[in-house]
Scaffold this active site. Structure first.
Site, short mmCIF file in Angstrom:
data_model
loop_
_atom_site.label_atom_id
_atom_site.label_comp_id
_atom_site.label_asym_id
_atom_site.label_seq_id
_atom_site.Cartn_x
_atom_site.Cartn_y
_atom_site.Cartn_z
N SER A 1 -2.04 4.92 -6.89
CA SER A 1 -3.03 5.58 -6.27
C SER A 1 -3.25 6.44 -5.42
O SER A 1 -3.49 7.76 -5.82
CB SER A 1 -3.77 4.39 -4.46
OG SER A 1 -4.44 3.37 -5.12
N ASP B 1 1.94 2.04 -3.86
CA ASP B 1 1.07 2.03 -4.62
C ASP B 1 1.14 3.97 -5.42
O ASP B 1 -0.07 4.36 -5.31
CB ASP B 1 -0.31 1.68 -4.56
CG ASP B 1 -1.55 1.44 -5.09
OD1 ASP B 1 -1.23 1.94 -6.46
OD2 ASP B 1 -2.34 1.12 -4.61
N GLN C 1 0.85 -1.09 0.13
CA GLN C 1 -0.26 -0.06 0.17
C GLN C 1 0.91 1.33 0.07
O GLN C 1 0.99 2.08 -0.71
CB GLN C 1 -1.08 -0.06 0.87
CG GLN C 1 -1.98 -0.75 0.34
CD GLN C 1 -2.84 -0.53 2.04
OE1 GLN C 1 -3.19 0.10 3.00
NE2 GLN C 1 -4.80 -1.84 1.08
N TYR D 1 -10.17 -4.55 -9.24
CA TYR D 1 -10.14 -3.49 -10.22
C TYR D 1 -11.89 -4.04 -11.51
O TYR D 1 -11.71 -4.86 -11.04
CB TYR D 1 -8.86 -4.35 -11.62
CG TYR D 1 -7.72 -2.76 -11.38
CD1 TYR D 1 -7.86 -1.45 -11.05
CD2 TYR D 1 -6.40 -3.83 -10.70
CE1 TYR D 1 -6.32 -1.13 -11.12
CE2 TYR D 1 -6.00 -2.93 -10.58
CZ TYR D 1 -4.94 -1.92 -10.07
OH TYR D 1 -4.08 -1.31 -10.10
P1 NAD Z 1 -9.51 2.37 -11.78
O1 NAD Z 1 -8.62 3.92 -11.89
O2 NAD Z 1 -8.72 0.56 -12.36
O3 NAD Z 1 -11.12 2.65 -12.17
C1 NAD Z 1 -11.43 3.53 -11.57
C2 NAD Z 1 -13.29 2.75 -10.96
O4 NAD Z 1 -14.22 2.66 -12.48
C3 NAD Z 1 -13.05 1.72 -10.47
O5 NAD Z 1 -14.16 1.89 -9.32
C4 NAD Z 1 -13.97 0.63 -11.80
O6 NAD Z 1 -15.02 0.02 -10.53
C5 NAD Z 1 -14.67 2.10 -12.28
N1 NAD Z 1 -15.70 1.93 -14.11
C6 NAD Z 1 -15.05 1.31 -14.56
N2 NAD Z 1 -15.40 0.78 -15.42
C7 NAD Z 1 -16.85 1.06 -15.60
C8 NAD Z 1 -18.20 1.14 -16.09
N3 NAD Z 1 -17.38 0.27 -17.20
N4 NAD Z 1 -19.20 1.57 -15.36
C9 NAD Z 1 -19.01 1.83 -14.28
N5 NAD Z 1 -17.86 2.26 -13.64
C10 NAD Z 1 -16.61 1.76 -14.58
O7 NAD Z 1 -10.00 1.54 -10.54
P2 NAD Z 1 -8.61 2.25 -9.14
O8 NAD Z 1 -9.05 3.58 -8.56
O9 NAD Z 1 -7.27 1.77 -9.23
O10 NAD Z 1 -9.32 1.16 -7.91
C11 NAD Z 1 -10.13 -0.01 -8.31
C12 NAD Z 1 -10.73 -0.56 -7.18
O11 NAD Z 1 -9.96 -0.81 -6.00
C13 NAD Z 1 -10.99 0.43 -5.84
O12 NAD Z 1 -11.82 -0.44 -4.57
C14 NAD Z 1 -10.32 1.04 -5.22
O13 NAD Z 1 -10.15 1.21 -3.32
C15 NAD Z 1 -9.70 -0.79 -4.74
N6 NAD Z 1 -7.80 0.05 -4.51
C16 NAD Z 1 -7.47 -0.81 -3.09
C17 NAD Z 1 -6.36 -0.66 -2.65
C18 NAD Z 1 -5.43 -1.89 -2.04
O14 NAD Z 1 -6.12 -2.99 -2.05
N7 NAD Z 1 -4.15 -1.44 -1.48
C19 NAD Z 1 -5.47 0.30 -3.63
C20 NAD Z 1 -6.10 1.34 -4.10
C21 NAD Z 1 -7.60 1.17 -5.10
#
Ligand code: NAD
Length: 376
Positions: free
Chosen positions: A132, A129, A126, A226
């Site tokens: 993020s 990352d 984390q 994702y």
């Molecule tokens: P991302 O940048 O890949 O995508 C952004 C958002 O777009 C996502 O929430 C995804 O569900 C949404 N999306 C994709 N296609 C879509 C569609 N057709 N219609 C509507 N929405 C759509 O995602 P991200 O910001 O990198 O994060 C994804 C997930 O990972 C989040 O839940 C985040 O909290 C989680 N995350 C976890 C960690 C960790 O555990 N260390 C770190 C970072 C993010």
């Protein structure tokens, strides 16, 4: 062991390591050389780096001599590539899914390249990352840009001149950037709705005080938290669902992404034509093709009085704190690799194995099934 921090190419204001990071790497046994001026745009003078224990190098070519590690924000350009010593470890946003030529050049030069985009989202990683940390900046700045471009106040105001209703903001995609957009728009006083297709998004959106207007699409749940690409039928349902929501919004912030794919097109021309003139869309997915049909990356488009911004490199517009966070990420990634005065690359390690895209003359992009599938 020599760690080098070079000046990014023109137009990039961030720096890969801040003076605070220099101190941490020095404590871990590294000597840090910083190219003169590398941190100025992010608020860090050469003197601040010197005070932190770095050596300042004025020669943009000589700085690479005997480097063991090169820290960058963005990938090196062709000229810089020629300067990378054999067997050096390069860390940065290397866009590995879309830069096959860069990867083969890095492999040819025997560079061990760690692409921060591929750091897995496991608990241990984390602090590393970078995707993020920079997405946080994107979500924040997108809302500020929208507020600045909008002709409306975001908060509700009750004034002697009359009552002004709050702006209605719709955030599409409730990942890291989207959640930060929600939080920022709420702080400015807007009424916020958010749309996503992952089940986990609902609780996160609601915890920020926004109204969740998405729906769960099981096929859209990919690996590692994702999303993944959805079917044509789901796209049609999303379109129906979003049509009214977009038309009713004063501001739309789009952040939907699918790793390794073109961003899904969710806001179509007909939806934009149903918006009020003066409405604003900020498409944070512009660099990945855009969530909005009319987005042009790096440009402002006005269609029927609706402004559609397709910003590129929003993190670079908040360079001090974007660099602060990126530097912390890089230090967290690099420090465990510094052992006994050298850099140790263990490809069996979950984080290094996933992030390493070139090593010993080979491109290693296909080693993770999810990445290989997305790259097809
Ligand atoms: P991302 O940048 O890949 O995508 C952004 C958002 O777009 C996502 O929430 C995804 O569900 C949404 N999306 C994709 N296609 C879509 C569609 N057709 N219609 C509507 N929405 C759509 O995602 P991200 O910001 O990198 O994060 C994804 C997930 O990972 C989040 O839940 C985040 O909290 C989680 N995350 C976890 C960690 C960790 O555990 N260390 C770190 C970072 C993010």
């Amino acid at each position: 062991m020599k760690v080098v921090v070079v000046k990014e190419r023109a137009g990039e204001s961030r720096v890969a390591l801040t003076p605070d990071g220099v101190q941490k790497l020095k404590s871990a046994g590294a000597d840090v050389s910083v190219q003169s001026g590398a941190g100025v745009a992010a608020g860090h003078t050469d003197a601040a780096y010197t005070a932190a224990g770095a050596t300042i190098d004025h020669d943009s070519a000589a700085i690479y001599t005997n480097a063991d590690v090169v820290l960058r924000v963005l990938a090196p350009d062709r000229d810089e590539m020629e300067l990378l010593p054999r067997n050096v470890v390069l860390i940065g946003f290397l866009a590995p899914m879309t830069s096959p030529e860069l990867l083969s050049q890095l492999a040819q030069r025997q560079v061990t390249a760690l692409a921060v985009e591929l750091i897995p989202r496991i608990t241990r990683a984390q602090a590393m990352d970078a995707l993020s940390s920079q997405a946080t900046v994107v979500g924040y700045k997108a809302v500020l840009n929208a507020a600045a471009a909008s002709g409306r106040f975001f908060p509700m105001l009750m004034t002697a001149a009359g009552t002004i209703p709050p702006a209605k903001v719709l955030v599409i995609g409730a990942g890291v950037a989207g959640l930060m957009s929600i939080a920022t728009a709420r702080r400015l006083g807007a009424v916020v709705q958010a749309f996503d297709i992952r089940a986990a998004a609902k609780e996160q959106v609601e915890s920020l005080g926004a109204n969740f207007v998405g729906f769960h699409v099981a096929e859209g749940e990919g690996q590692g938290g994702y999303a993944q690409e959805v079917s044509e039928e789901t796209k049609r349902q999303e379109h129906e669902h979003l049509r009214k929501l977009v038309g009713d919004s004063d501001v739309v912030i789009t952040t939907a992404q699918v790793p390794g794919r073109r961003a899904p097109v969710l806001v179509t021309r007909d939806m934009i034509e149903a918006m009020k003139p003066g409405s604003v869309i900020v498409d944070c997915a512009a660099e990945a093709g855009g969530n909005c049909e009319l987005t042009e990356a790096g440009k402002d488009v006005i269609h029927n009085g609706v402004l559609i911004q397709g910003p590129i490199n929003l993190p670079g517009t908040v360079p001090t704190h974007a660099s602060f966070m990126y530097s912390r990420n890089v230090v967290a990634l690099l420090t465990p690799l510094l052992k006994d005065g050298k850099v140790t690359i263990d490809l069996q390690d979950d984080v290094i194995g996933a992030a390493c895209v070139t090593h010993n003359g080979e491109v290693r992009l296909g080693h993770r099934p999810a990445v290989a599938a997305a790259a097809k």
